[in-house]
Structures are given as structure tokens and as C-alpha cells.
Design an enzyme around this catalytic site. Structure first.
Site, PDB file in Angstrom:
ATOM      1  N   ASP A   1       5.844   0.545   6.700  1.00  0.00           N
ATOM      2  CA  ASP A   1       5.638  -0.402   5.592  1.00  0.00           C
ATOM      3  C   ASP A   1       6.725  -0.383   4.517  1.00  0.00           C
ATOM      4  O   ASP A   1       6.427  -0.477   3.324  1.00  0.00           O
ATOM      5  CB  ASP A   1       4.280  -0.169   4.934  1.00  0.00           C
TER       6      ASP A   1
ATOM      7  N   ALA B   1       2.422   3.466   1.946  1.00  0.00           N
ATOM      8  CA  ALA B   1       2.221   4.386   0.851  1.00  0.00           C
ATOM      9  C   ALA B   1       1.708   5.722   1.390  1.00  0.00           C
ATOM     10  O   ALA B   1       0.910   5.751   2.316  1.00  0.00           O
ATOM     11  CB  ALA B   1       1.179   3.803  -0.131  1.00  0.00           C
TER      12      ALA B   1
ATOM     13  N   GLU C   1      -9.769  -3.810   7.657  1.00  0.00           N
ATOM     14  CA  GLU C   1      -8.710  -3.058   6.981  1.00  0.00           C
ATOM     15  C   GLU C   1      -8.096  -2.135   8.021  1.00  0.00           C
ATOM     16  O   GLU C   1      -8.800  -1.600   8.867  1.00  0.00           O
ATOM     17  CB  GLU C   1      -9.301  -2.254   5.811  1.00  0.00           C
TER      18      GLU C   1
ATOM     19  N   CYS D   1      -1.107   4.229   4.321  1.00  0.00           N
ATOM     20  CA  CYS D   1      -0.574   4.034   5.682  1.00  0.00           C
ATOM     21  C   CYS D   1       0.148   5.257   6.227  1.00  0.00           C
ATOM     22  O   CYS D   1       0.032   5.568   7.415  1.00  0.00           O
ATOM     23  CB  CYS D   1       0.327   2.813   5.734  1.00  0.00           C
TER      24      CYS D   1
ATOM     25  N   LYS E   1       0.339  -4.650  11.807  1.00  0.00           N
ATOM     26  CA  LYS E   1      -1.069  -4.264  11.657  1.00  0.00           C
ATOM     27  C   LYS E   1      -1.685  -5.093  10.536  1.00  0.00           C
ATOM     28  O   LYS E   1      -0.958  -5.752   9.778  1.00  0.00           O
ATOM     29  CB  LYS E   1      -1.174  -2.775  11.321  1.00  0.00           C
TER      30      LYS E   1
ATOM     31  N   HIS F   1      -1.001  -9.147  -0.631  1.00  0.00           N
ATOM     32  CA  HIS F   1       0.280  -8.491  -0.329  1.00  0.00           C
ATOM     33  C   HIS F   1       0.599  -8.685   1.149  1.00  0.00           C
ATOM     34  O   HIS F   1      -0.302  -8.865   1.969  1.00  0.00           O
ATOM     35  CB  HIS F   1       0.228  -6.992  -0.661  1.00  0.00           C
TER      36      HIS F   1
ATOM     37  N   HIS G   1      -0.593  -9.431   6.798  1.00  0.00           N
ATOM     38  CA  HIS G   1      -1.929 -10.001   6.615  1.00  0.00           C
ATOM     39  C   HIS G   1      -1.954 -11.531   6.612  1.00  0.00           C
ATOM     40  O   HIS G   1      -1.068 -12.161   6.036  1.00  0.00           O
ATOM     41  CB  HIS G   1      -2.498  -9.552   5.261  1.00  0.00           C
TER      42      HIS G   1
ATOM     43  N   SER H   1      -8.816  -7.253   2.716  1.00  0.00           N
ATOM     44  CA  SER H   1      -8.218  -6.260   1.835  1.00  0.00           C
ATOM     45  C   SER H   1      -7.934  -6.822   0.425  1.00  0.00           C
ATOM     46  O   SER H   1      -7.725  -6.065  -0.519  1.00  0.00           O
ATOM     47  CB  SER H   1      -6.918  -5.815   2.526  1.00  0.00           C
TER      48      SER H   1
ATOM     49  N   ASP I   1       2.716  -3.968   7.608  1.00  0.00           N
ATOM     50  CA  ASP I   1       1.461  -4.546   7.150  1.00  0.00           C
ATOM     51  C   ASP I   1       1.695  -6.068   7.168  1.00  0.00           C
ATOM     52  O   ASP I   1       2.704  -6.545   6.646  1.00  0.00           O
ATOM     53  CB  ASP I   1       1.213  -4.049   5.710  1.00  0.00           C
TER      54      ASP I   1
END
Ligand code: VGL
Ligand code: ZN
Length: 183
Positions: A10, A134, A101, A138, A94, A68, A51, A57, A49
Site C-alpha cells: 500500500d 499502514a 474489509e 495492512c 485487495k 481512500h 476500493h 470501509s 488497496d
């Protein structure tokens, strides 16, 4: 180090300078580039990440986070200094299912639909070195899943960034206690 791989978690714009900008992110990116310079070539796998706009989330759907890493936005892109090392088949997305989540990158999928775990197996990788963002989400969840799957796991502590200092510290302590090497 034929049997080793670096996993970059990430290191994407929303976690660096965007809606979920994390502490020490610039430093983590710069140190990762430097680490790669010292240790290349060995395989580098990227987690993203990624989305949909209606992901669970996000606060509007009752989740803990601001929007995000929304698909198709700059915030979902890998940092430009790392992009030259990112091969499409070694990038794993992901968080694409709006109802789930997914902090761990272990089940992230590449364009061909292969998971990270599957590809590491095909590459005969035993040792994974992890950096990214983070720490307490993750990085932690990915490291733990890889450990459970039987990999030797090392986390680069100068190449990680975090949401909150206390959570970062606790995640590092938990990883160490579980047998994850911190260097
Ligand atoms: C993450 C917060 C929200 C992470 C993902 O990958 O660390 N953190 N979504
Ligand atoms: Zn997310």
C-alpha cells in the site's frame, strides 16, 4: 537471495499525501527506494488497496475511514518512485469487494486472478521481506497471514508508516512476539 522477495504494501498516494496520509510515509517511501537500490534484483511484489466508491470501509457506509484508494483515482496509484519496479503480474489488489474489509494483502489478486500466496508459492519463495503502510493495519495483517502460511517474515522497520504512533508501536511488539523479524 533467489528464494526471497520484497513485498511493498500500500505505498499508494492516499496513504502518503492523500485522504489517509500516514505518519512517516515520505520517509518510508524514500527508505524503500534506497533498500531496493541496495538489494535489487530480487522479486518485488506490490499490494494495492483498491476500493469501489461504495466500499464498506468508508464512513458513508458506516466504516471507520474517509474514502481512500478509490479505483481509477490518483489516490489508488503506486508512488511514482516505486512504479518502475512494479510489474503488472506482481501487483495484487485487495479491498475490491464492497461488502468486505480486507486489510491483509495475502488474498490480494493480480490481473490474472492469482493470489499473492499462490504466486509466492509458484516462485518458490520462502523468505518475505515486508515494507509499507499502514503498520497497524495492512502491514500487520499481511505479515501475520504470511507467517501462518509458513513463510519466514521480516519487516523493515525504517520502511513503514502508520496511522497512529501507539498502534504502530503495539503492532511492532505483537509481530516481534509472534516471530516476525524486525530489521
Ligand atoms: C488500510 C486503512 C484502510 C491498510 C486499508 O491497508 O493499512 N488501512 N484501508
Ligand atoms: Zn482501505
Amino acid at each position: 537471495m533467489k528464494d526471497s522477495a520484497l513485498i511493498v504494501v500500500d505505498m499508494i498516494y492516499d496513504f502518503i499525501d492523500g485522504s489517509l496520509a500516514c505518519q512517516e510515509a515520505d520517509k518510508a517511501v524514500a527508505n524503500t527506494v534506497e533498500y531496493i537500490g541496495r538489494n535489487h534484483p530480487y522479486p518485488i511484489l506490490f499490494i494495492r488497496d483498491h476500493h469501489p466508491a461504495n466500499h464498506c470501509s468508508f464512513a458513508a457506509q458506516g466504516g471507520p475511514w474517509p474514502p481512500h484508494c478509490v479505483q481509477g483515482t490518483r489516490g489508488a496509484e503506486i508512488h511514482k518512485d516505486l512504479l518502475p519496479f512494479a510489474e503488472e503480474e506482481l501487483c495484487f489488489c485487495k479491498g475490491e469487494d464492497p461488502s468486505r474489509e480486507q486489510y491483509s494483502g495475502f488474498e490480494g489478486k493480480n490481473e490474472a486472478g492469482q493470489s499473492l500466496g499462490e504466486v509466492l508459492g509458484l516462485m518458490e519463495i520462502d523468505n518475505v521481506v515486508i515494507c509499507g503502510i499502514a503498520t497497524e493495519f495492512c502491514v500487520l495483517n499481511t505479515a501475520e497471514d504470511l507467517l501462518k502460511a509458513g513463510f519466514k517474515v521480516t519487516v523493515l522497520k525504517d520502511c513503514i508508516a502508520y496511522v497512529e504512533a501507539q498502534g504502530h508501536k503495539e503492532a511492532l511488539e505483537a509481530m516481534k512476539a509472534e516471530g516476525i523479524r524486525l530489521i
